[in-house]
Scaffold this active site. Sequence first.
Site: not given
Ligand code: NAD
Length: 290
Positions: A14, A105, A127, A148, A160, A198
């Site tokens: 994301m 988080k 999410s 979101h 959202e 969701n």
């Molecule tokens: N993937 C989806 O379709 C989607 C859609 C909407 C919302 N989300 C939400 O977005 C958030 C991220 O999801 P994602 O799919 O991008 O995850 P992801 O696992 O692809 O990416 C997360 C990134 O965060 C980095 N990270 C971890 N700890 C960290 C820190 N302390 N400081 C900085 N970076 C850090 C990781 O190295 C990774 O690159 C989640 O809360 C997820 O629920 C995801």
Amino acid sequence: MFVFKAGVVGAGVMGGEIAQVIAAAGIPVVLKDVDQKFVDAGLKKAREVTEGQAAKLVAKGKLSEEAASAQAEKTLQLITGTTSYDEFGDVDFVIEAVPEKMEIKHAVFAELDAATPGHAILASNTSGLSITEIGDATNRPDQVVGFHFFWPASYMRLIEVIEGEDTSPETAQAAANFAQAIKKMPVRCHECPGFVVNRILVSTASEIWRYQDETGIDVEQLDQFITEKAQMPMGPFRVADMSGLDTVVKVARDMREAYGDRFYVHRGMEEMVDRGELGAKSGKGFYEHS
Ligand SMILES: NC(=O)c1ccc[n+]([C@@H]2O[C@H](COP(=O)([O-])OP(=O)(O)OC[C@H]3O[C@@H](n4cnc5c(N)ncnc54)[C@H](O)[C@@H]3O)[C@@H](O)[C@H]2O)c1
């Protein structure tokens, strides 16, 4: 509140695209991850999306090749990749997009509380986790809000805007305004597990996942059937692959815990996550990804 500079924490599925959306609206943005290789992957994604958008404008005859290319470079120059919080001292709005785990988080929000100016709004792309609980890690829970996006963030218009128990009305309004400033459509809601979209989406997917687990029907065939009959651009298993199976399993488990057995967690998906098969981001999921 006008956002002169934004921050994004987490450059995964994301984060890279969220930074791109902000930059494409002309707002400087700093994109942080824990390792330079993740930052680079996020910047690469932002470049791909920006160049794809430029190519579309050229194909539609809206811009010349030179003008589109100059515009794309201007957008990309607004994104700064980093592994530290050094660039967060003058941000007005931050979007956290780290993995869907409350302990991560909390750590990030405590860091952001220390690194950003007092007026900055701290938003989470969670999410479905509690915004109130996320805000507890800060000394400014009234300035913490859910923001979101949906995958793919550069394409999907909805955001959202979720109010926790402590989110002030001013913060929610500023977040909705910022969503519009980056050319998205905000929908405001109060927090509950899965929020609005969701809760609906995972409930529908639950029934499809349950059916696949019960019958063992071929996933590709089922995806194809659903895309043809329901006129959806992608079937639920391909969407799960593209979103990241670890994220999808975590969200599905949280929803089942909150709402009971009417929500379902696909058993095959859980096993794939245990094996490290996370979908597109690891190269293999229900499908093979180059
Ligand atoms: N993937 C989806 O379709 C989607 C859609 C909407 C919302 N989300 C939400 O977005 C958030 C991220 O999801 P994602 O799919 O991008 O995850 P992801 O696992 O692809 O990416 C997360 C990134 O965060 C980095 N990270 C971890 N700890 C960290 C820190 N302390 N400081 C900085 N970076 C850090 C990781 O190295 C990774 O690159 C989640 O809360 C997820 O629920 C995801």
